[in-house]
Design a protein around this motif. Sequence first.
Motif, PDB file in Angstrom:
ATOM      1  N   TYR B 256      47.081  35.817  40.786  1.00  0.00           N
ATOM      2  CA  TYR B 256      47.193  37.204  41.202  1.00  0.00           C
ATOM      3  C   TYR B 256      45.845  37.906  41.219  1.00  0.00           C
ATOM      4  O   TYR B 256      45.707  38.958  41.808  1.00  0.00           O
ATOM      5  CB  TYR B 256      48.163  37.930  40.267  1.00  0.00           C
ATOM      6  CG  TYR B 256      48.734  39.178  40.877  1.00  0.00           C
ATOM      7  CD1 TYR B 256      49.641  39.081  41.920  1.00  0.00           C
ATOM      8  CD2 TYR B 256      48.353  40.428  40.446  1.00  0.00           C
ATOM      9  CE1 TYR B 256      50.155  40.207  42.501  1.00  0.00           C
ATOM     10  CE2 TYR B 256      48.862  41.565  41.034  1.00  0.00           C
ATOM     11  CZ  TYR B 256      49.770  41.443  42.056  1.00  0.00           C
ATOM     12  OH  TYR B 256      50.266  42.565  42.643  1.00  0.00           O
ATOM     13  N   ILE B 257      44.862  37.319  40.539  1.00  0.00           N
ATOM     14  CA  ILE B 257      43.546  37.971  40.487  1.00  0.00           C
ATOM     15  C   ILE B 257      42.993  38.126  41.891  1.00  0.00           C
ATOM     16  O   ILE B 257      43.024  37.201  42.687  1.00  0.00           O
ATOM     17  CB  ILE B 257      42.573  37.121  39.649  1.00  0.00           C
ATOM     18  CG1 ILE B 257      43.000  37.112  38.194  1.00  0.00           C
ATOM     19  CG2 ILE B 257      41.160  37.642  39.782  1.00  0.00           C
ATOM     20  CD1 ILE B 257      42.194  36.176  37.349  1.00  0.00           C
ATOM     21  N   SER B 258      42.520  39.333  42.164  1.00  0.00           N
ATOM     22  CA  SER B 258      41.851  39.538  43.442  1.00  0.00           C
ATOM     23  C   SER B 258      40.862  40.653  43.243  1.00  0.00           C
ATOM     24  O   SER B 258      41.229  41.791  43.020  1.00  0.00           O
ATOM     25  CB  SER B 258      42.867  39.903  44.516  1.00  0.00           C
ATOM     26  OG  SER B 258      42.192  40.413  45.636  1.00  0.00           O
ATOM     27  N   ASP B 261      38.452  41.330  47.310  1.00  0.00           N
ATOM     28  CA  ASP B 261      38.846  40.463  48.413  1.00  0.00           C
ATOM     29  C   ASP B 261      38.175  39.096  48.454  1.00  0.00           C
ATOM     30  O   ASP B 261      38.506  38.288  49.295  1.00  0.00           O
ATOM     31  CB  ASP B 261      38.588  41.134  49.766  1.00  0.00           C
ATOM     32  CG  ASP B 261      39.829  41.844  50.246  1.00  0.00           C
ATOM     33  OD1 ASP B 261      40.846  41.722  49.546  1.00  0.00           O
ATOM     34  OD2 ASP B 261      39.779  42.493  51.284  1.00  0.00           O
ATOM     35  N   HIS B 265      42.191  33.523  44.183  1.00  0.00           N
ATOM     36  CA  HIS B 265      42.672  32.132  44.141  1.00  0.00           C
ATOM     37  C   HIS B 265      42.024  31.370  42.983  1.00  0.00           C
ATOM     38  O   HIS B 265      41.424  30.319  43.159  1.00  0.00           O
ATOM     39  CB  HIS B 265      42.372  31.401  45.453  1.00  0.00           C
ATOM     40  CG  HIS B 265      42.986  32.084  46.631  1.00  0.00           C
ATOM     41  ND1 HIS B 265      42.977  31.561  47.877  1.00  0.00           N
ATOM     42  CD2 HIS B 265      43.643  33.248  46.744  1.00  0.00           C
ATOM     43  CE1 HIS B 265      43.592  32.378  48.714  1.00  0.00           C
ATOM     44  NE2 HIS B 265      43.996  33.421  48.024  1.00  0.00           N
TER      45      HIS B 265
ATOM     46  N   ARG C 138      51.236  32.640  47.379  1.00  0.00           N
ATOM     47  CA  ARG C 138      50.634  33.490  46.365  1.00  0.00           C
ATOM     48  C   ARG C 138      51.381  34.789  46.182  1.00  0.00           C
ATOM     49  O   ARG C 138      51.909  35.347  47.132  1.00  0.00           O
ATOM     50  CB  ARG C 138      49.192  33.760  46.726  1.00  0.00           C
ATOM     51  CG  ARG C 138      48.450  32.483  46.463  1.00  0.00           C
ATOM     52  CD  ARG C 138      47.041  32.488  46.894  1.00  0.00           C
ATOM     53  NE  ARG C 138      46.727  31.128  47.278  1.00  0.00           N
ATOM     54  CZ  ARG C 138      45.995  30.307  46.559  1.00  0.00           C
ATOM     55  NH1 ARG C 138      45.474  30.697  45.442  1.00  0.00           N
ATOM     56  NH2 ARG C 138      45.782  29.092  46.953  1.00  0.00           N
ATOM     57  N   GLU C 139      51.387  35.243  44.958  1.00  0.00           N
ATOM     58  CA  GLU C 139      52.182  36.421  44.620  1.00  0.00           C
ATOM     59  C   GLU C 139      51.524  37.702  45.091  1.00  0.00           C
ATOM     60  O   GLU C 139      52.100  38.761  44.989  1.00  0.00           O
ATOM     61  CB  GLU C 139      52.408  36.482  43.111  1.00  0.00           C
ATOM     62  CG  GLU C 139      53.422  35.497  42.588  1.00  0.00           C
ATOM     63  CD  GLU C 139      52.949  34.060  42.628  1.00  0.00           C
ATOM     64  OE1 GLU C 139      51.732  33.847  42.789  1.00  0.00           O
ATOM     65  OE2 GLU C 139      53.774  33.146  42.516  1.00  0.00           O
ATOM     66  N   ARG C 140      50.305  37.613  45.595  1.00  0.00           N
ATOM     67  CA  ARG C 140      49.675  38.841  46.061  1.00  0.00           C
ATOM     68  C   ARG C 140      49.955  39.102  47.544  1.00  0.00           C
ATOM     69  O   ARG C 140      49.532  40.097  48.090  1.00  0.00           O
ATOM     70  CB  ARG C 140      48.175  38.806  45.796  1.00  0.00           C
ATOM     71  CG  ARG C 140      47.571  40.182  45.687  1.00  0.00           C
ATOM     72  CD  ARG C 140      46.112  40.104  45.392  1.00  0.00           C
ATOM     73  NE  ARG C 140      45.816  40.285  43.993  1.00  0.00           N
ATOM     74  CZ  ARG C 140      45.725  41.462  43.402  1.00  0.00           C
ATOM     75  NH1 ARG C 140      45.915  42.557  44.059  1.00  0.00           N
ATOM     76  NH2 ARG C 140      45.437  41.537  42.129  1.00  0.00           N
ATOM     77  N   LYS C 169      46.619  43.698  56.208  1.00  0.00           N
ATOM     78  CA  LYS C 169      46.037  43.665  54.861  1.00  0.00           C
ATOM     79  C   LYS C 169      45.087  44.839  54.675  1.00  0.00           C
ATOM     80  O   LYS C 169      45.115  45.536  53.673  1.00  0.00           O
ATOM     81  CB  LYS C 169      45.285  42.346  54.679  1.00  0.00           C
ATOM     82  CG  LYS C 169      45.474  41.720  53.330  1.00  0.00           C
ATOM     83  CD  LYS C 169      44.939  40.312  53.303  1.00  0.00           C
ATOM     84  CE  LYS C 169      43.447  40.292  53.132  1.00  0.00           C
ATOM     85  NZ  LYS C 169      42.917  38.919  53.103  1.00  0.00           N
ATOM     86  N   GLN C 173      45.461  48.417  52.412  1.00  0.00           N
ATOM     87  CA  GLN C 173      44.493  48.705  51.367  1.00  0.00           C
ATOM     88  C   GLN C 173      44.030  50.167  51.379  1.00  0.00           C
ATOM     89  O   GLN C 173      43.525  50.657  50.382  1.00  0.00           O
ATOM     90  CB  GLN C 173      43.294  47.780  51.504  1.00  0.00           C
ATOM     91  CG  GLN C 173      43.141  46.915  50.273  1.00  0.00           C
ATOM     92  CD  GLN C 173      42.728  45.505  50.621  1.00  0.00           C
ATOM     93  OE1 GLN C 173      41.782  45.313  51.373  1.00  0.00           O
ATOM     94  NE2 GLN C 173      43.418  44.527  50.083  1.00  0.00           N
ATOM     95  N   LYS C 183      54.846  40.185  44.025  1.00  0.00           N
ATOM     96  CA  LYS C 183      55.103  40.372  42.599  1.00  0.00           C
ATOM     97  C   LYS C 183      55.752  41.732  42.336  1.00  0.00           C
ATOM     98  O   LYS C 183      56.731  41.820  41.615  1.00  0.00           O
ATOM     99  CB  LYS C 183      53.778  40.274  41.834  1.00  0.00           C
ATOM    100  CG  LYS C 183      53.947  40.379  40.342  1.00  0.00           C
ATOM    101  CD  LYS C 183      52.735  40.984  39.671  1.00  0.00           C
ATOM    102  CE  LYS C 183      52.905  42.447  39.471  1.00  0.00           C
ATOM    103  NZ  LYS C 183      51.842  43.117  38.779  1.00  0.00           N
TER     104      LYS C 183
END
Lengths: 75, 375, 388
Positions: B256-258, B261, B265, C138-140, C169, C173, C183
């Motif tokens: 979940y880390i981002s 941008d 991953h 991915r959960e994001r 995206k 933002q 999530k």
Amino acid sequence: MKWGLVIASLIIAMSMFLYQWPKLKKQQKKEKAAFLSLTFLGLFLSVLLIFFPEMPGPTQMIDWIYKPLGRLIEK
Amino acid sequence: MLEQGKISPVQMALLMIPAIIATVLLLVPSITAKHAHHDLWLSPIWACGTGFFVVFLSYKLNKLFPEKTIIEYSEHALGKILGKLVGGIFLFFYFHATGIMVREYGEFVSGAALFHTPMAVIIGTMVLVCSFAVLGGLEVMGRASEIIVPVVILLYILLFILLIKDLEVKNLFPIMEKGIRPSLMGSIVPQSWYSEFILVSFLLPYVTNQKKGFKWGLIAVFIVLFLMVLTNIMALLLFGNLTSSLTYPVMVAARYISIADFLEHLESIVMAIWIAGTFIKITVFYYVLALGTAQWLKLSDYRPIVLPIGFLILLQGLWAARDLQELSHFLATSGAIYILSIQVVLPFILLLCASIRKKLGQRKGNKQNETPVNH
Amino acid sequence: MKLRSIIENGLLRFFLICSVISLSGCWDRNEVNDLALITAAGFDMVSDEKIELSVLVFIPKGGGSSDQAMESGNGGASQTLVRSAEGKTVADAMAKLQEKLPRKIFWGHTDVFILDEELAKKGIAGHVDFIMRHPTLRERGQIFVSSQKAKKVLKLMPPLERDLSEVLKELSQHKLGLNITTKKLAQMLIGDSGDCALPWITILPPENKEKPKQTIAYITGTAIFKKDKMIGIIDDSVTRGVLWLRNEILLGVITIKPPKTDGYISVNVLQAQSKLVPKIQNGKWIITLKSVSASDIVQNTTKLDVSNPVVLKSLEPLLAKEIEKRIKKARNQVQEEMKADIFGFAEAFHRKYPDVWNKKKNRWNEIYPNVELKFDTKCHIRRQGLTS
């Protein structure tokens, strides 16, 4: 396929033997016996597992013994 | 003595930390959350008592029988036949537990990254690497842990720092909504992990300074407590109610880390942490198993039987459970009680018997002028 | 002795070679040129039984040179490709999709999921489950509900960005609309009320009628869900109010009309934080929205002298009123008409009054529409821009 796995485990046992046996000294009789019996136990178990993969194992045994207690914290 | 090497107290602590936490990081948050819900971060705090108790137990036992491991002194404490039996139970337990651990490793790697690789290959490569470390002896393991563990802990803390902006403190509340009971129930499983600190009793005889070893054992419990609470709090603050339905919350958290941008991953970091930590963990258990078996059979060296035991561990790993659900259900129910009964209750009985024997022996010894416990 | 060292040497070499094989991950090796990178996925309802999965595949080419961009305008060789397949579930459709793609589907870079309206009305929980369960998704990833078919949306060729996933995206933002990741959605679905909200997108009418595909989809409001079924849409200005209630406001321009003068004053909200404070008083459930915001004046068409602190102070209550008006509008539509708890009122009460909550949680559906909303708005105008 199954026989291939048997051969694979034989190869594992053989390479263990080749690696370990020369290192054992002559007077280490007990060690030799332990090494051989454990290796044969492993081979036996691997053959059993290859032909009966669904065989109940230690986990099932423990689960059976501790079930009455385990149920207390089950959710 | 079978092991000629010596390790420093710090090295012992560094071996013990991954030996507990490596598997905790992935499975425990969701297992505790099933019972404790919002209070999952409290559970490790309740559970840590077991850790301190077990370290204390092994220190006391070590004082009674210095330079001996639990397999050796169980014969002294309980007599020959009963002692052998107890030693056998310990060995069976460590054999079983190491197999389970190896399987957890395999399940994680195949479930999260290598889907098609056969389990035997995943497990086999790990066991092979570990067997080399065990063949190297305790000193080699100690040094390896000195290199690996600090890096692992730093990387782990880095993950938290990167996640801070996504955490929501409000998920923490209400604290103890249904009283203390859920979090206490949730603490049983972490307790079973803490009880693995009994491994200290295998390592203490080879530590240069036992007293410091005791102190560092306690410090290791503290560090484990800190990391467990940190893990659970992170999972809770990030996922809230969702925690209990995720299989590997820490893995998902890393994913979940981002940041801006491009820093994203990062699950491979978790992989690296987990594999390095599990390496130490399996090595410690494997070593204890090999050493214990050699002592049990009264061999002159444990090295000859390391490889066959590795082969057996590999098979046990494949045999341990049919699938991850079965394994994690086992660990959350009867497994927890099983682990606790062998690693806490049994040593405690040993200590009781040993101290009673010692008392009786001292009385006898005063009459006959001889020491009952010979080293 | 010699034999031993030869054996040992041989074994060592054998293991080293073995490790080389396994290091590349023999069973699970993935070469980049064997992968189809999915950047966005769309789920459409085809019939009651069937759904259609469309994916946007990124075509790796050496940089987007200028003539390529020209070409893509004609709908010829573009950097992306859309493929779709039908199936009973998403996973089923995915398996069929793989038949149509020579490269292996790789989900690791999927940032955008688009659901079509029909699907959203039928329930989304099962699809969210797929997204959460799949090990490489991915959960994001961000989720949107589209008024048109997702396939049509994915086929658009945005003039400015690489592809549609990039557009959505970036747009989300800005936080002018909701910004919901998988999530967050899963959390809302298992939350105390189980109601959720997703950003609503529509296709911007193209400026050049001859190139109908050269446009983007943009966020025009919010789709409101009761449990996991969509029940309505609110427009973008109402969405702003929702954002205030959810503490997700990031930027926005608010225009107020001071009394006794002509013209308007526009302020730019730079920092805003809000907090829901629940209270149960005499059996009445009350929520107070405490918000603090700081803003700058960006335009002044009135004759007021905004450099005068007294004038500035008099503007602040007006601003607060305006914000409250927006929030009330959102609340009226969502809470009273749609009766969906997308603001997290249920969680707020649960946190503050766990005992009462556990007794009354089964009646939440009756209680919710009558929850009273109070305001405690603090606005601060910090600067007046570069002219006075």
